[in-house]
Design a protein around this motif. Structure first.
Motif, PDB file in Angstrom:
ATOM      1  N   LYS A  10       0.837  -1.189   0.000  1.00 35.40           N
ATOM      2  CA  LYS A  10       0.000   0.000   0.000  1.00 35.40           C
ATOM      3  C   LYS A  10       0.881   1.251   0.000  1.00 35.40           C
ATOM      4  O   LYS A  10       1.948   1.280   0.602  1.00 35.40           O
ATOM      5  N   ASP A  26      -8.139   2.619  -1.575  1.00 34.87           N
ATOM      6  CA  ASP A  26      -7.834   1.254  -1.143  1.00 34.87           C
ATOM      7  C   ASP A  26      -8.962   0.301  -1.515  1.00 34.87           C
ATOM      8  O   ASP A  26      -8.725  -0.823  -1.949  1.00 34.87           O
ATOM      9  N   SER A  30      -8.523  -2.712  -4.076  1.00 34.66           N
ATOM     10  CA  SER A  30      -8.770  -4.083  -3.626  1.00 34.66           C
ATOM     11  C   SER A  30      -9.854  -4.748  -4.471  1.00 34.66           C
ATOM     12  O   SER A  30      -9.758  -5.940  -4.774  1.00 34.66           O
TER      13      SER A  30
END
Length: 81
Positions: A10, A26, A30
C-alpha cells in the motif's frame, strides 16, 4: 503454465492527504485486484477444461459405445464401416 500473483504494497499517506479518499482508493484497488484474481482463475480453469475435453472426448465415446447393447468389439467401434 503457472499463473502469477502480484502483491503490491500500500502507498504511504502523505502529510496533507485525506483519510476518506485514501480508504476509497484502497477499496477501489482491492476490488480491482479481486476482479483481476477472479479473471485469472477463470481463464486458467477454462484452459484446463479445454485440454481435458480435447483429450477426453474420443475415449468417452468409446466407453459409451462399449457399454451399449449389443456389445461391440473395440475394432468394430474404431472401424469406419
Amino acid at each position: 503454465m503457472a499463473s502469477r500473483v502480484i502483491v503490491k504494497g500500500k502507498a504511504k499517506a502523505t502529510k496533507g492527504s485525506k483519510s476518506s479518499s485514501s480508504s476509497a482508493d484502497d477499496e477501489q484497488s482491492s476490488s480491482a485486484a479481486a476482479i483481476k484474481f477472479v479473471t485469472e482463475w477463470t481463464n486458467w480453469t477454462l484452459k484446463k477444461a479445454k485440454v481435458a475435453v480435447h483429450y477426453g472426448f474420443i475415449p468417452l465415446i468409446i466407453v459409451i459405445g462399449m457399454n451399449s447393447e449389443p456389445k461391440p468389439h473395440l475394432y468394430q467401434l474404431l472401424s469406419p464401416v
